[in-house]
Design an enzyme around this catalytic site. Structure first.
Site, PDB file in Angstrom:
ATOM      1  CG  ASP A 140      -1.963   1.068   1.206  1.00  0.00           C
ATOM      2  OD1 ASP A 140      -2.885   1.026   2.036  1.00  0.00           O
ATOM      3  OD2 ASP A 140      -1.868   1.956   0.341  1.00  0.00           O
ATOM      4  CG  ASP A 151      -4.477   5.482  -0.391  1.00  0.00           C
ATOM      5  OD1 ASP A 151      -5.109   5.835   0.624  1.00  0.00           O
ATOM      6  OD2 ASP A 151      -3.834   4.409  -0.462  1.00  0.00           O
ATOM      7  CG  HIS A 220      -9.162   7.622   3.220  1.00  0.00           C
ATOM      8  ND1 HIS A 220      -8.245   8.419   2.569  1.00  0.00           N
ATOM      9  CD2 HIS A 220      -8.679   6.340   3.136  1.00  0.00           C
ATOM     10  CE1 HIS A 220      -7.246   7.656   2.123  1.00  0.00           C
ATOM     11  NE2 HIS A 220      -7.490   6.390   2.443  1.00  0.00           N
ATOM     12  CG  HIS A 228      -8.932  10.931   6.854  1.00  0.00           C
ATOM     13  ND1 HIS A 228      -9.170  11.079   8.193  1.00  0.00           N
ATOM     14  CD2 HIS A 228     -10.106  10.574   6.293  1.00  0.00           C
ATOM     15  CE1 HIS A 228     -10.446  10.825   8.438  1.00  0.00           C
ATOM     16  NE2 HIS A 228     -11.034  10.506   7.300  1.00  0.00           N
ATOM     17  CD  GLU A 253      -8.033   2.204   2.579  1.00  0.00           C
ATOM     18  OE1 GLU A 253      -7.080   1.510   3.003  1.00  0.00           O
ATOM     19  OE2 GLU A 253      -8.005   3.437   2.540  1.00  0.00           O
ATOM     20  CD  GLU A 351      -6.233   2.518  -0.403  1.00  0.00           C
ATOM     21  OE1 GLU A 351      -5.187   1.984  -0.028  1.00  0.00           O
ATOM     22  OE2 GLU A 351      -6.756   3.489   0.183  1.00  0.00           O
TER      23      GLU A 351
END
Ligand SMILES: O=S(=O)(c1cccs1)N(Cc1ccc(F)cc1)Cc1ncn[nH]1
Ligand SMILES: [Mn+2]
Ligand SMILES: [Mn+2]
Length: 370
Positions: A140, A151, A220, A228, A253, A351
């Site tokens: 990740d 992300d 998020h 975030h 995710e 994700e």
């Protein structure tokens, strides 16, 4: 004694391959039902064109992410140390970016969480851990271009006995991506993810498990230099009727587990980030010089992007741990310890980053791999 020459592979900045500066779109999907009109609505299309520089920066980050994760899949082998694996990924991201700091490069630390650890493990200096054949590793990592963060994560295994667990989580994440959209309630996305995740079972060493969503992990929204943005996308029904909105960027995710389906923070911390909402007086109240100095280094190199201890080490800082812990204690910096389910359990993750553009939904980090 022959000193093993550590030759870092060289990477041409990705701009070399896109001389006109336009990066490829990700997967473009029309919105559903009463938002379908957006695809052809002139006003929405005009709004979208206004933001094309921002979308293009996300697309550059996504193209870098796809190339680096392909390299990771090809090069990572059992027996490599976690530090070697992290540096392989980080050198590639920085090489392709042609940047290493606030203008571009690593968007947040390279997560390499193993087995019952679901997230936020990255090796610190002198970490001796080595990857094993039977490990389930969540890769990740973030790539940012001018603070626009991609992300995206996948689960890497060598033993195909985990395939049903990975299939469950990949399907659940794609379900979340499919359900996501403008005006969609976050709880409805969580409910859809949970239903798909729990429809799978996996048999490991003679024992059969129903795959459990890790209910206290979530996706998020993402802001510029803010990993975030304040909205969390649950992976179970949670009655949060907050809606997704036009123009927002989300990380979708999901995590599946053979354990309890719940994680706690445990072990030595590697991931940190300056708290974007830190009260000014907390910052000015830092009296200890070492902490003041460290905060200056953090501001100059990371801003509010998450970082890990090795990223401080490589800037030449030493003996900073006490100061770092003081910054955490005062709330100026947040710590993100490794998040673990029960020992002996296995967790998997997929994700993607999606762009809720005014006219279409773009799964910008989509690749041929996942
Ligand atoms: O768990 S989170 O803290 C979170 C989820 C929902 C609201 S906040 N986190 C954000 C984050 C925190 C620190 C980092 F260094 C990088 C990211 C999710 C995440 N971790 C990795 N990829 N995505
Ligand atoms: Mn991530
Ligand atoms: Mn995320």
């Amino acid at each position: 004694k022959k000193v093993e020459e550590k030759i870092e592979q060289q990477y041409d900045p990705i701009s070399t391959f896109y001389p006109d500066g336009n990066y490829p779109q990700g997967e473009v999907v029309d919105y559903k039902d009463d938002n379908l009109y957006r695809t052809t609505d002139e006003e929405k299309r005009a709004l979208d064109r206004e933001k094309n520089n921002k979308w293009n920066e996300f697309r550059k980050g996504a193209e870098i992410h796809r190339r680096v994760r392909k390299l990771a899949k090809d090069e990572i082998k059992p027996g490599m140390s976690m530090i070697e694996i992290a540096e392989l990924i980080e050198n590639a991201v920085r090489g392709y970016s042609g940047e290493d700091g606030l203008k571009g490069g690593m968007g947040f630390p390279c997560g390499l969480s193993l087995n019952h650890c679901a997230a936020h493990y990255s090796p610190n200096a002198n970490d001796k851990l080595v990857l094993n054949y039977e490990d389930v590793m969540k890769v990740d990592f973030g790539v940012h271009v001018n603070g626009h963060i991609i992300d995206s994560a996948f689960t890497l295994t060598f033993d195909d006995k985990y395939d049903d667990l990975l299939k469950a989580v990949k399907d659940a994440t794609n379900t979340g991506i499919r359900e996501a959209g403008i005006d969609v309630r976050l709880t409805d996305i969580g409910e859809a993810i949970q239903e798909v995740m729990e429809s799978y079972e996996v048999t490991l060493d003679g024992e059969t498990y129903q795959v459990k969503p890790i209910k206290n992990l979530c996706g998020h929204n993402i802001g510029q230099y803010r990993i975030h943005g304040g909205k969390s996308v649950p992976i179970v029904k949670n009655f949060d009727n907050t809606k997704m909105e036009e123009g927002e960027t989300f990380a979708i995710e999901t995590f599946g587990s053979t354990g309890r389906g719940h994680v706690i923070g445990q072990g030595e911390c590697s991931h940190y980030a300056k708290n974007p909402d830190a009260p000014a007086n907390a910052i000015s109240s830092i009296r200890v010089n070492r902490a003041k100095q460290l905060l200056k280094t953090i501001d100059e190199n990371f801003g509010t992007l998450p970082f890990c201890r090795r990223y401080i080490d490589r800037l030449g800082e030493e003996k900073y741990l006490l100061a770092l812990n003081q910054l955490v204690k005062s709330g100026v910096v947040s710590d993100y310890p490794p998040l673990v389910d029960v020992k002996g359990s296995y967790t998997a993750q997929y994700e993607h980053t999606i762009l809720l553009r005014p006219n279409v939904k773009e799964v910008v980090s989509r690749g041929e791999d996942y």
